[in-house]
Write an enzyme that holds these catalytic residues in place. Structure first.
Site, PDB file in Angstrom:
ATOM      1  CE  LYS A  17       0.966   1.037   4.475  1.00 57.10           C
ATOM      2  NZ  LYS A  17       1.675   2.263   4.923  1.00 57.10           N
ATOM      3  CG  ASP A 145      -0.698  -0.292   7.825  1.00 61.06           C
ATOM      4  OD1 ASP A 145      -1.513   0.607   8.099  1.00 61.06           O
ATOM      5  OD2 ASP A 145       0.523  -0.097   7.710  1.00 61.06           O
TER       6      ASP A 145
END
Length: 314
Positions: A17, A145
């Site tokens: 990401k 995350d």
């Protein structure tokens, strides 16, 4: 018949990401910071294969140096497998083989992608068929995350970053990821931000703590919705960048180099040290990648948004 009964393996791919925007609140009494971030999953992946076994184990290969990664119970993938087994009462083990491409300690959530891939793979391998909401709840226990690595796409994260709401992104954005030859400790970067804020107390700085709960600027959401790379470039922001640069001063030179070479903008992703450069188009990204590579920078072209962790044909 479950996949485990057939003695077949499961192949799951999970993305790294980029944090397009990151605002960090003051540290709480527990030492953690509330954040508001805009995540985008990009086409730099972790590939995980899982086989039935009588114990839980993990091994690594890949295009990044995996020699220093732990393979004991402290590894996030092992923790994910154990958490799912405990939550579902599954007595089986699993042998995990992970091919890593996301930089280690690079601010791109590689370990979180491994954990998300493990949850999806073990759920398929063991035939537990947990609803997505339950997998998400387990993911949140593993790290801030991990839930996003499970869902992918583009999303706004609040709280620790694990409370997600989808964000509409039109089209595809093209990135060149400049991958450092060293890592940065996420806790150390947050501590350095706290130090910076104390040093600059009373002086408004780009990384100053927001008044009240942090939030993502509307300009980011508008640019994503419009699919406008130039407007998104103008809205990119990361409170952690100043701290990462102070710990690794060469990052400032790298950002300048990429922007001079044609990037619309460069930003430290998460706690760094990976720098994500946004390009206007795929062609511009390729030209930028070539330019950075000529300067002996390890550079990878990726696009986003992409899907979260999912099972692929073996």
């Amino acid at each position: 018949m479950t996949i485990a009964a057939a003695d077949e393996s499961v192949h799951v791919r999970a993305p790294g990401k980029i944090n397009l925007f990151m605002r960090v609140g003051e540290a709480g009494a527990d030492g953690y910071h509330d954040v508001a971030t805009a995540y985008q999953a990009v086409s730099l992946y972790e590939d995980l294969r899982a086989w039935p076994d009588d114990r839980i184990s993990v091994s690594f290969t890949g295009t990044v140096d995996t020699a220093g990664l732990p393979t004991d119970g402290s590894n996030l993938a092992v923790k994910a497998a154990k958490l799912l087994a405990k939550a579902t009462g599954v007595p089986e083990g699993v042998r995990l083989e992970i091919t890593k491409h996301v930089p280690i300690a690079g601010g791109m959530g590689g370990g979180s992608a491994d954990a998300a891939a493990t949850l999806v793979a073990c759920d398929a391998l063991w035939g537990t068929a947990l609803p997505r909401e339950e997998l998400h709840a387990l993911a949140a226990k593993l790290g801030a995350d991990v839930p996003f690595a499970l869902t992918g796409g583009t999303a706004i994260g609040t709280g620790r970053g694990d409370r997600l709401s989808p964000a509409l992104a039109t089209g595809s954005f093209h990135w060149v990821l400049a991958i450092a030859d060293h890592g940065l400790s996420t806790p150390q970067v947050y501590r350095e931000l706290d130090v910076l804020r104390v040093e600059e107390a009373g002086r408004p700085m780009p990384w100053s703590a927001p008044a009240g709960s942090p939030s993502v600027d509307a300009a980011v959401l508008h640019a994503l919705r419009a699919g406008d790379a130039a407007h998104l470039a103008a809205a990119l922001h990361n409170d952690l960048q100043a701290a990462a640069v102070r710990l690794s001063p060469s990052l400032a030179e790298l950002i300048d180099l990429g922007e001079q070479a044609g990037a619309l903008a460069g930003i430290v992703s998460g706690s760094g040290p990976t720098v994500a450069f946004l390009a206007e188009s795929s062609e511009d990204a390729i030209a930028l990648q070539v330019g950075l590579s000529a300067a002996r920078i390890t550079a990878v072209h990726a696009h986003g948004p992409v899907h979260g962790a999912r099972v692929l044909p073996v």
